[in-house]
Design a protein around this motif. Structure first.
Motif, PDB file in Angstrom:
ATOM      1  N   GLY A   1       0.916  -1.108  -0.183  1.00 27.73           N
ATOM      2  CA  GLY A   1       0.016  -0.080   0.035  1.00 27.73           C
ATOM      3  C   GLY A   1       0.815   1.301   0.090  1.00 27.73           C
ATOM      4  N   PRO A   2       1.905   1.379   0.757  1.00 25.09           N
ATOM      5  CA  PRO A   2       2.470   2.467   0.915  1.00 25.09           C
ATOM      6  C   PRO A   2       3.495   2.808  -0.139  1.00 25.09           C
ATOM      7  CG  PRO A   2       2.999   1.370   2.768  1.00 25.09           C
ATOM      8  CD  PRO A   2       2.156   0.509   1.820  1.00 25.09           C
ATOM      9  N   ILE A   3       3.845   1.715  -1.151  1.00 28.49           N
ATOM     10  CA  ILE A   3       4.766   1.801  -2.234  1.00 28.49           C
ATOM     11  C   ILE A   3       4.478   3.291  -3.116  1.00 28.49           C
ATOM     12  CG2 ILE A   3       5.664   1.133  -4.443  1.00 28.49           C
ATOM     13  CD1 ILE A   3       5.623  -1.795  -2.897  1.00 28.49           C
ATOM     14  N   GLU A   4       3.430   3.414  -3.527  1.00 28.39           N
ATOM     15  CA  GLU A   4       2.786   4.473  -4.514  1.00 28.39           C
ATOM     16  C   GLU A   4       2.756   5.830  -3.747  1.00 28.39           C
ATOM     17  OE1 GLU A   4      -0.943   3.763  -6.172  1.00 28.39           O
ATOM     18  OE2 GLU A   4      -2.077   3.883  -4.082  1.00 28.39           O
ATOM     19  N   TRP A   5       2.973   5.888  -2.310  1.00 26.92           N
ATOM     20  CA  TRP A   5       2.884   7.149  -1.710  1.00 26.92           C
ATOM     21  C   TRP A   5       4.086   7.562  -1.378  1.00 26.92           C
ATOM     22  CZ3 TRP A   5      -1.240   9.746  -1.777  1.00 26.92           C
ATOM     23  CH2 TRP A   5      -2.666   9.464  -2.150  1.00 26.92           C
ATOM     24  N   MET A   6       5.103   6.564  -1.150  1.00 31.69           N
ATOM     25  CA  MET A   6       6.561   6.887  -0.920  1.00 31.69           C
ATOM     26  C   MET A   6       7.075   7.515  -2.133  1.00 31.69           C
ATOM     27  SD  MET A   6       7.279   6.369   2.296  1.00 31.69           S
ATOM     28  CE  MET A   6       8.997   6.732   1.806  1.00 31.69           C
ATOM     29  N   GLY A   7       6.864   7.621  -3.299  1.00 32.59           N
ATOM     30  CA  GLY A   7       7.223   8.050  -4.318  1.00 32.59           C
ATOM     31  C   GLY A   7       7.139   9.459  -4.497  1.00 32.59           C
ATOM     32  N   LEU A   8       6.355   9.881  -3.422  1.00 29.81           N
ATOM     33  CA  LEU A   8       6.026  11.414  -3.547  1.00 29.81           C
ATOM     34  C   LEU A   8       7.299  12.333  -2.836  1.00 29.81           C
ATOM     35  CD1 LEU A   8       2.472  11.442  -2.342  1.00 29.81           C
ATOM     36  CD2 LEU A   8       3.353  12.234  -4.597  1.00 29.81           C
ATOM     37  N   PHE A   9       8.174  11.544  -2.270  1.00 23.57           N
ATOM     38  CA  PHE A   9       9.279  12.120  -1.456  1.00 23.57           C
ATOM     39  C   PHE A   9      10.636  11.894  -2.172  1.00 23.57           C
ATOM     40  CE2 PHE A   9       5.890  10.595   1.165  1.00 23.57           C
ATOM     41  CZ  PHE A   9       5.848  11.500   2.079  1.00 23.57           C
ATOM     42  N   SER A  10      10.663  11.838  -3.412  1.00 24.05           N
ATOM     43  CA  SER A  10      12.113  12.056  -4.093  1.00 24.05           C
ATOM     44  C   SER A  10      11.780  12.231  -5.567  1.00 24.05           C
ATOM     45  CB  SER A  10      12.474  10.337  -4.486  1.00 24.05           C
ATOM     46  OG  SER A  10      13.513  10.535  -5.329  1.00 24.05           O
ATOM     47  N   PRO A  11      12.330  13.382  -6.098  1.00 22.63           N
ATOM     48  CA  PRO A  11      12.321  13.889  -7.456  1.00 22.63           C
ATOM     49  C   PRO A  11      12.078  12.998  -8.452  1.00 22.63           C
ATOM     50  CG  PRO A  11      14.050  15.161  -6.410  1.00 22.63           C
ATOM     51  CD  PRO A  11      13.671  13.890  -5.592  1.00 22.63           C
ATOM     52  N   ILE A  12      13.126  12.021  -8.603  1.00 19.70           N
ATOM     53  CA  ILE A  12      12.945  11.135  -9.834  1.00 19.70           C
ATOM     54  C   ILE A  12      11.714  10.188  -9.616  1.00 19.70           C
ATOM     55  CG2 ILE A  12      14.644   9.458  -8.938  1.00 19.70           C
ATOM     56  CD1 ILE A  12      14.548  10.617 -12.553  1.00 19.70           C
ATOM     57  N   THR A  13      11.396   9.758  -8.383  1.00 18.36           N
ATOM     58  CA  THR A  13      10.166   8.870  -8.350  1.00 18.36           C
ATOM     59  C   THR A  13       8.982   9.654  -8.659  1.00 18.36           C
ATOM     60  OG1 THR A  13      10.174   9.278  -5.759  1.00 18.36           O
ATOM     61  CG2 THR A  13      11.408   7.277  -6.773  1.00 18.36           C
TER      62      THR A  13
ATOM     63  N   THR B   1       9.421   1.781 -12.480  1.00 20.89           N
ATOM     64  CA  THR B   1      10.472   1.049 -11.927  1.00 20.89           C
ATOM     65  C   THR B   1      10.122   0.737 -10.453  1.00 20.89           C
ATOM     66  OG1 THR B   1      11.595   3.385 -11.341  1.00 20.89           O
ATOM     67  CG2 THR B   1      12.032   2.444 -13.473  1.00 20.89           C
ATOM     68  N   PHE B   2       8.861   1.130  -9.874  1.00 19.15           N
ATOM     69  CA  PHE B   2       8.878   0.709  -8.373  1.00 19.15           C
ATOM     70  C   PHE B   2       8.658  -0.800  -8.259  1.00 19.15           C
ATOM     71  CE2 PHE B   2       5.824   4.864  -7.559  1.00 19.15           C
ATOM     72  CZ  PHE B   2       7.037   5.655  -7.756  1.00 19.15           C
ATOM     73  N   PRO B   3       8.929  -1.143  -7.056  1.00 19.15           N
ATOM     74  CA  PRO B   3       8.944  -2.609  -6.598  1.00 19.15           C
ATOM     75  C   PRO B   3       7.733  -3.380  -6.957  1.00 19.15           C
ATOM     76  CG  PRO B   3      10.067  -1.442  -5.105  1.00 19.15           C
ATOM     77  CD  PRO B   3       9.223  -0.448  -5.880  1.00 19.15           C
ATOM     78  N   GLY B   4       7.894  -4.308  -7.912  1.00 16.64           N
ATOM     79  CA  GLY B   4       6.736  -5.100  -8.383  1.00 16.64           C
ATOM     80  C   GLY B   4       5.905  -4.310  -9.828  1.00 16.64           C
ATOM     81  N   GLY B   5       6.582  -3.431 -10.134  1.00 10.25           N
ATOM     82  CA  GLY B   5       6.317  -2.609 -11.483  1.00 10.25           C
ATOM     83  C   GLY B   5       4.945  -2.074 -11.349  1.00 10.25           C
ATOM     84  N   GLU B   6       4.568  -1.862 -10.334  1.00  9.76           N
ATOM     85  CA  GLU B   6       3.039  -1.084 -10.498  1.00  9.76           C
ATOM     86  C   GLU B   6       3.326   0.360  -9.649  1.00  9.76           C
ATOM     87  OE1 GLU B   6       0.270  -3.342  -8.211  1.00  9.76           O
ATOM     88  OE2 GLU B   6       0.430  -5.238  -9.281  1.00  9.76           O
ATOM     89  N   GLY B   7       3.020   1.177 -10.796  1.00 11.54           N
ATOM     90  CA  GLY B   7       2.929   2.493 -10.269  1.00 11.54           C
ATOM     91  C   GLY B   7       1.751   3.012  -9.728  1.00 11.54           C
ATOM     92  N   PRO B   8       1.757   4.324  -9.352  1.00 11.28           N
ATOM     93  CA  PRO B   8       0.636   4.801  -8.821  1.00 11.28           C
ATOM     94  C   PRO B   8      -0.802   4.764  -9.700  1.00 11.28           C
ATOM     95  CG  PRO B   8       2.063   6.578  -9.598  1.00 11.28           C
ATOM     96  CD  PRO B   8       2.749   5.442  -9.553  1.00 11.28           C
ATOM     97  N   SER B   9      -1.938   4.863  -9.221  1.00 14.62           N
ATOM     98  CA  SER B   9      -3.105   4.636 -10.041  1.00 14.62           C
ATOM     99  C   SER B   9      -3.221   6.202 -10.530  1.00 14.62           C
ATOM    100  CB  SER B   9      -4.433   4.423  -9.219  1.00 14.62           C
ATOM    101  OG  SER B   9      -4.406   5.119  -8.111  1.00 14.62           O
ATOM    102  N   GLY B  10      -4.342   6.316 -11.422  1.00 13.58           N
ATOM    103  CA  GLY B  10      -4.710   7.767 -11.767  1.00 13.58           C
ATOM    104  C   GLY B  10      -5.031   8.828 -10.826  1.00 13.58           C
ATOM    105  N   GLY B  11      -5.842   8.250  -9.857  1.00 15.14           N
ATOM    106  CA  GLY B  11      -6.076   9.302  -8.626  1.00 15.14           C
ATOM    107  C   GLY B  11      -4.818   9.760  -7.873  1.00 15.14           C
TER     108      GLY B  11
END
Length: 295
Positions: free
Chosen positions: A229-241, A256-266
């Motif tokens: 669950g937190p994976i897509e939200w953690m991407g908010l804390f780094s410029p390249i992510t 490139t997130f673990p599991g290859g699943e990026g954030p949803s549209g929302g």
């Protein structure tokens, strides 16, 4: 004693300037062009050209290799990687370019106290900040967009589907444009904090690498423990992510997130708002910095 009558006043031809007054717009364009040229060492010493030109070449060589591989593989119908993947894959080169050239753009003016001289001419604080920001963003855009152009031309020469390649190329350009604006703003803010170029280089590198390392580590731990669950939200804390997540949500990129699943549209909308907020915030921080530096 008789007064000295040998003193004479000579007319040596001084006169006031009566030519055209080019004004703020011309000064702003000149500062932009000189700053953009300076980012690649143009108009500077030969030593200043070495690093940016090497980084530019290193950025383009993999694109040429990808095109050569795609053309020579029988039955190939697409490039080995997507256009949106290229900048994320070569992010270290982008970091080195920004860390070396952002301090060159602003730190020397602060160190040698030339900023007040700029403001003594028909140029204001907003002109200086806009010109420097636009020049750095343009330099980064050239660095990141040129390989995409090479890939697109190579794909067309290989007779890959025109519509598919053009769509991917356009998505890649949008991605690197946002990357250039975001990274340039953050890099210039860090570089403008100190007149010492070495400190500016270290600050830019730290800003880009430390959050990325921390975010990647936390995402990896979350994925390995099954708490995705937190994976897509953690991407908010780094410029390249941030860029990675945005292009995954809206530009058809592979995450490139673990599991290859990026954030949803929302969640992707949150990524976009954070990116825009950082760009505007960087501009505001530069304006505040040069309110004091211009005195």
């Amino acid at each position: 004693m008789a007064p000295d009558t040998s003193t004479q006043i000579h007319n040596i031809g001084y006169r006031s300037y009566d030519g055209p007054r080019l004004g703020r717009a011309y000064a702003r364009r000149s500062l932009f062009s000189q700053s953009l040229r300076g980012a690649y060492g143009l108009g500077r010493s030969a030593k200043s050209k070495i690093l940016p030109m090497i980084l530019f070449a290193v950025m383009c060589v993999p694109a040429l290799i990808l095109v050569a591989v795609a053309i020579n593989i029988p039955g190939s119908t697409t490039l080995p990687i997507k256009y949106t993947t290229y900048a994320v894959t070569t992010q270290v080169i982008v970091y080195l370019f920004l860390a070396s050239q952002a301090p060159q753009s602003v730190s020397r003016d602060l160190r040698f106290k030339t900023v007040p001289l700029y403001f003594s001419r028909p140029i204001e604080r907003v002109d200086y900040v806009v010109a420097k920001y636009a020049a750095m963003a343009s330099a980064l855009f050239v660095l990141t967009a040129t390989p995409l152009l090479i890939m697109w031309i190579g794909a067309l020469l290989a007779k890959f589907d025109f519509a598919d390649q053009t769509k991917g190329f356009g998505q890649g350009l949008v991605s690197v444009l946002l990357l250039s604006l975001l990274f340039s703003g953050l890099g210039l803010v860090m570089a403008a904090l100190t007149p010492r170029r070495g400190f500016g280089v270290a600050a830019v590198i730290a800003l880009l690498l430390i959050p990325y390392g921390a975010v990647t580590a936390v995402q990896g731990v979350a994925y390995s423990t099954g708490n995705t669950g937190p994976i897509e939200w953690m991407g908010l804390f780094s410029p390249i992510t941030l860029i990675d997540g945005l292009q995954t949500a809206f530009l058809g990129a592979e995450s490139t997130f673990p599991g290859g699943e990026g954030p949803s549209g929302g969640v992707g909308i949150v990524y976009l708002l954070v990116i825009l907020g950082l760009i505007v915030g960087s501009y505001a921080a530069l304006m505040a910095r040069y309110r004091k530096a211009g005195l």
